[in-house]
Design an enzyme around this catalytic site. Structure first.
Site, mmCIF file in Angstrom:
data_model
loop_
_atom_site.group_PDB
_atom_site.id
_atom_site.type_symbol
_atom_site.label_atom_id
_atom_site.label_comp_id
_atom_site.label_asym_id
_atom_site.label_seq_id
_atom_site.Cartn_x
_atom_site.Cartn_y
_atom_site.Cartn_z
ATOM 1 N N LYS A 52 0.858 -1.206 0.000
ATOM 2 C CA LYS A 52 0.000 0.000 0.000
ATOM 3 C C LYS A 52 0.883 1.241 0.000
ATOM 4 C CE LYS A 52 -1.801 1.488 3.997
ATOM 5 N NZ LYS A 52 -1.845 2.914 4.364
ATOM 6 N N ARG A 122 -4.533 9.706 3.738
ATOM 7 C CA ARG A 122 -3.350 10.536 4.012
ATOM 8 C C ARG A 122 -2.610 10.819 2.710
ATOM 9 N NH1 ARG A 122 -0.741 13.975 7.603
ATOM 10 N NH2 ARG A 122 1.495 13.891 7.243
ATOM 11 N N CYS A 146 -5.394 7.471 8.920
ATOM 12 C CA CYS A 146 -5.639 6.868 10.232
ATOM 13 C C CYS A 146 -5.456 7.906 11.330
ATOM 14 C CB CYS A 146 -4.678 5.714 10.455
ATOM 15 S SG CYS A 146 -5.110 4.298 9.432
ATOM 16 N N ARG A 151 -0.680 14.383 12.932
ATOM 17 C CA ARG A 151 -0.233 14.185 11.546
ATOM 18 C C ARG A 151 -0.165 15.517 10.774
ATOM 19 N NH1 ARG A 151 -2.405 8.630 9.136
ATOM 20 N NH2 ARG A 151 -0.300 8.602 8.252
ATOM 21 N N PRO A 152 0.631 16.438 11.243
ATOM 22 C CA PRO A 152 0.770 17.714 10.533
ATOM 23 C C PRO A 152 1.443 17.523 9.162
ATOM 24 C CG PRO A 152 2.382 17.569 12.294
ATOM 25 C CD PRO A 152 1.489 16.370 12.436
ATOM 26 N N ILE A 153 1.438 18.572 8.354
ATOM 27 C CA ILE A 153 2.115 18.506 7.042
ATOM 28 C C ILE A 153 3.154 19.627 6.929
ATOM 29 C CG2 ILE A 153 0.235 17.345 5.814
ATOM 30 C CD1 ILE A 153 -0.677 20.115 4.830
ATOM 31 N N ASP A 154 3.582 20.132 8.076
ATOM 32 C CA ASP A 154 4.523 21.274 8.073
ATOM 33 C C ASP A 154 5.837 20.975 7.367
ATOM 34 O OD1 ASP A 154 4.793 19.467 10.258
ATOM 35 O OD2 ASP A 154 6.244 20.821 11.163
ATOM 36 N N ASP A 336 4.089 0.591 12.073
ATOM 37 C CA ASP A 336 2.894 -0.086 11.538
ATOM 38 C C ASP A 336 2.780 -1.528 12.003
ATOM 39 O OD1 ASP A 336 3.003 1.609 8.306
ATOM 40 O OD2 ASP A 336 2.401 2.249 10.304
#
Ligand code: EPZ
Length: 449
Positions: A52, A122, A146, A151-154, A336
């Site tokens: 995945k 995501r 999830c 889960r920032p994207i900075d 994971d």
């Protein structure tokens, strides 16, 4: 004539009913459960599907090509289906032929990804890097994925800004103007898998030399590099902490077969250690799972490795103590697999300490395992697990992908019957987990209420 206060309360009641109806309806969407009868040993051979976390960035990167791309062994997880929907929404044509996907980005007509699609996964964030490289602009809603932390994207966005991209965040969207995008030397604050992949894609069609320092080193990053280079890109160093990209003018089509899913392989290795039995896992390079192999071999089971075949056997001996388990970025123990290992620890000898170093809220499976008799105490990112002799079946609810998988594994060894709801979570990263496990001898059925 209803007095105002009643109206208020009636409104409140109506809203509540509506809300419950809506939420019921929402729950109604995923009422399917897995019914598991514990106690069966596992045996047989399992061919691991494509990964995945390799397929998702590769699907985004296919937008960079000027021609069709053929991807083999399409796994069909819910997350990859959602990613195909995102590509189709901007005009990319996707055709299935046997187990291949034919992706045709030549009819791309938009650089805007709407919220109802972007918020499903995501990996929608990967579209930013791909669209900035190809279209020099992008408008992408915040990603989903999830719920295992903020889960920032900075890190993604600061990398784009250092490459000269104008980035504005408003109304739940990220607006980017890359008309003056340029190569740059980037150092990531954290070796983020997604940020590394986004920036690799953004730099591919950008004149000059871009370097990504403190890059993630996961095998899926190497796979993305190999895919980009198969399309004519010039990417080097993936798998190390420094990746170099020499921009090219354009990319051509290719055929590509993404690597196999090491997390699914690891999940079923742990399942075999828990249930006992003898299972051959085919298709995954053992080097991609070395941290797990080192942890399981001779404590929980015997592992025999030959090329891309991993044989897991466990007799009737008690599972040895796992000791301390710390998740980490690659090549450390994958986050994971933390939930699955925690399920294993609940029936292992002694006390195990599990430290989740990557995501700040990844123990949602613990209360559900406690319902099954597990002895676990969590404080912040640390779980103390005292092994017990047996788990017992119960009705439990999955909240996110790998946590739900860990509840399934616990059901395989629990006395009696276990029902696991929240199956939509596990479908994001396993294609019919019940079929995979039933083929290995487990008693698992999907029941749709
Ligand atoms: C990818 O998520 C995977 N998802 C995850 O798999 C996997 O757990 C994770 O990598 C780590 O291996 C996909 O590939 C679609 P990160 P990603 O960016 O890219 C922080 C599964 O179960 N961070 O490496 O989101 C972040 O909050 C899923 O298959 C920032 O602070 O992971 C986290 O604490 C779950 N800012 C840490 O870095 C950023 O801009 C690692 O995140 C980006 C990340």
């Amino acid at each position: 004539e209803i007095p105002l206060r009643l109206v208020g309360s009636e409104m409140c009641i109506r809203d509540r009913i509506n809300c419950e109806c809506k939420s019921f309806y929402k729950r109604g969407n995923d009422m399917s459960k897995l019914l598991i009868q514990g106690g069966k040993k596992l045996s047989g051979s399992f061919d691991v599907p494509a990964a995945k976390t390799a397929y998702l960035p590769i699907l985004a990167a296919s937008v960079l090509s000027e021609e069709k791309v053929v991807l083999h062994n399409y796994p069909g997880f819910a997350d990859t289906e959602n990613m195909c929907n995102i590509l189709s929404s901007i005009g990319v044509k996707i055709e299935r032929q046997d187990d291949c996907l034919i992706v045709d980005p030549t009819s791309l007509f938009s650089w805007s990804i709407e919220s109802e699609l972007a918020s499903q996964v995501r990996s929608s964030i990967f579209m930013l890097g791909a669209l900035l490289a190809k279209e020099r602009k992008a408008k992408v809603a915040y990603p989903g994925g999830c719920e295992i932390g903020v889960r920032p994207i900075d890190i993604h966005l600061s990398g784009f800004r250092k490459m000269g991209v104008k980035v504005e965040e408003k109304h739940g969207y990220i607006y980017c103007d890359a008309s003056s995008i340029h190569s740059a030397f980037l150092t990531l604050d954290f070796p983020s898998v997604g940020a590394t992949e986004s920036l690799m894609m953004a730099a591919c069609l950008c004149d000059g030399e871009t370097r990504i320092l403190n890059a993630a080193k996961e095998p899926e990053i190497v796979d993305l590099q190999n895919f980009l280079n198969a399309m004519g890109a010039e990417v080097h160093g993936a798998g190390s902490s420094e990746i170099v990209i020499y921009g090219v003018k354009k990319l051509h089509g290719c055929e590509y077969d993404p690597i196999k899913d090491r997390i699914i392989a690891g999940t079923y290795m742990i399942a075999t250690a828990m249930c006992g039995g003898d299972v051959l896992i085919n298709g995954v390079k053992s080097a991609n799972l070395q941290a797990l192999i080192d942890k399981l071999d001779k404590t929980a089971c015997l592992i025999d490795v030959k090329n891309d075949k991993i044989r897991v056997t466990r007799g009737d001996c008690r599972l040895g103590c796992l000791g301390k388990i710390e998740t980490s970025v690659y090549p450390g123990l994958p986050t994971d697999l933390q939930a699955q290992l925690l399920a294993l620890a609940t029936i292992s000898e002694g006390t195990s300490i599990i430290v989740e170093n990557v995501f700040e809220s990844r123990f949602k499976h613990v209360p559900e395992l406690i319902k099954m008799g597990a002895d676990v105490h969590v404080c912040d990112r640390v779980a103390v697990v005292r092994g017990c002799n047996a788990l017992y079946g119960a009705s439990v609810c999955g909240m996110e992908l790998r946590g739900t998988a860990s509840l399934v594994l616990a059901g395989l060894v629990a006395e009696g019957y276990t029902t696991v709801s929240g199956v939509k979570h596990v479908d994001r990263g396993y294609n019919k987990i019940e079929t995979d496990l039933a083929l290995l001898g487990a008693d698992v059925k999907r029941i749709d209420d």
